[in-house]
Design a protein around this motif. Sequence first.
Motif, PDB file in Angstrom:
ATOM      1  N   ARG A   1       0.853  -1.189   0.000  1.00  0.00           N
ATOM      2  CA  ARG A   1       0.000   0.000   0.000  1.00  0.00           C
ATOM      3  C   ARG A   1       0.888   1.239   0.000  1.00  0.00           C
ATOM      4  O   ARG A   1       1.972   1.216   0.568  1.00  0.00           O
ATOM      5  CB  ARG A   1      -0.887   0.020   1.246  1.00  0.00           C
ATOM      6  CG  ARG A   1      -1.921  -1.082   1.244  1.00  0.00           C
ATOM      7  CD  ARG A   1      -2.778  -1.040   2.484  1.00  0.00           C
ATOM      8  NE  ARG A   1      -3.428   0.276   2.589  1.00  0.00           N
ATOM      9  CZ  ARG A   1      -3.927   0.744   3.718  1.00  0.00           C
ATOM     10  NH1 ARG A   1      -3.868   0.029   4.822  1.00  0.00           N
ATOM     11  NH2 ARG A   1      -4.492   1.928   3.761  1.00  0.00           N
TER      12      ARG A   1
ATOM     13  N   TRP B   1       4.484   2.152   8.364  1.00  0.00           N
ATOM     14  CA  TRP B   1       4.775   2.875   7.127  1.00  0.00           C
ATOM     15  C   TRP B   1       6.261   3.209   7.058  1.00  0.00           C
ATOM     16  O   TRP B   1       6.888   3.451   8.072  1.00  0.00           O
ATOM     17  CB  TRP B   1       3.976   4.175   7.061  1.00  0.00           C
ATOM     18  CG  TRP B   1       2.506   3.954   6.913  1.00  0.00           C
ATOM     19  CD1 TRP B   1       1.589   3.939   7.917  1.00  0.00           C
ATOM     20  CD2 TRP B   1       1.793   3.691   5.711  1.00  0.00           C
ATOM     21  NE1 TRP B   1       0.341   3.696   7.407  1.00  0.00           N
ATOM     22  CE2 TRP B   1       0.440   3.534   6.049  1.00  0.00           C
ATOM     23  CE3 TRP B   1       2.162   3.570   4.374  1.00  0.00           C
ATOM     24  CZ2 TRP B   1      -0.540   3.271   5.105  1.00  0.00           C
ATOM     25  CZ3 TRP B   1       1.178   3.314   3.440  1.00  0.00           C
ATOM     26  CH2 TRP B   1      -0.154   3.167   3.803  1.00  0.00           C
TER      27      TRP B   1
ATOM     28  N   ARG C   1       0.971   5.682   0.409  1.00  0.00           N
ATOM     29  CA  ARG C   1       0.300   6.823   1.033  1.00  0.00           C
ATOM     30  C   ARG C   1       1.140   8.066   0.766  1.00  0.00           C
ATOM     31  O   ARG C   1       2.366   8.012   0.748  1.00  0.00           O
ATOM     32  CB  ARG C   1       0.220   6.551   2.534  1.00  0.00           C
ATOM     33  CG  ARG C   1      -0.309   7.674   3.341  1.00  0.00           C
ATOM     34  CD  ARG C   1      -0.250   7.313   4.821  1.00  0.00           C
ATOM     35  NE  ARG C   1      -0.915   8.347   5.581  1.00  0.00           N
ATOM     36  CZ  ARG C   1      -1.836   8.120   6.487  1.00  0.00           C
ATOM     37  NH1 ARG C   1      -2.189   6.894   6.787  1.00  0.00           N
ATOM     38  NH2 ARG C   1      -2.397   9.114   7.122  1.00  0.00           N
TER      39      ARG C   1
END
Length: 61
Positions: free
Chosen positions: A2, A35, A4
């Motif tokens: 993912r 992250w 971001r």
Amino acid sequence: MRYRAEQFFTGGFFFGKVNTQEIEGRLNELAEMGWRVVSTSTMHRFFGESHYMTVILSKEE
């Protein structure tokens, strides 16, 4: 995987300044959630003055 994007405004009347405490604090919060930073860039305006700083992060799903 993912991805971001986080965007930080640079302050100051002349020649935008990056608020390192704000950025470090936010990036440390995101790091605790898994992250990691993969890229950074700045967006400029008048005479090379920084306007925004963008940080791209990724995380394994």
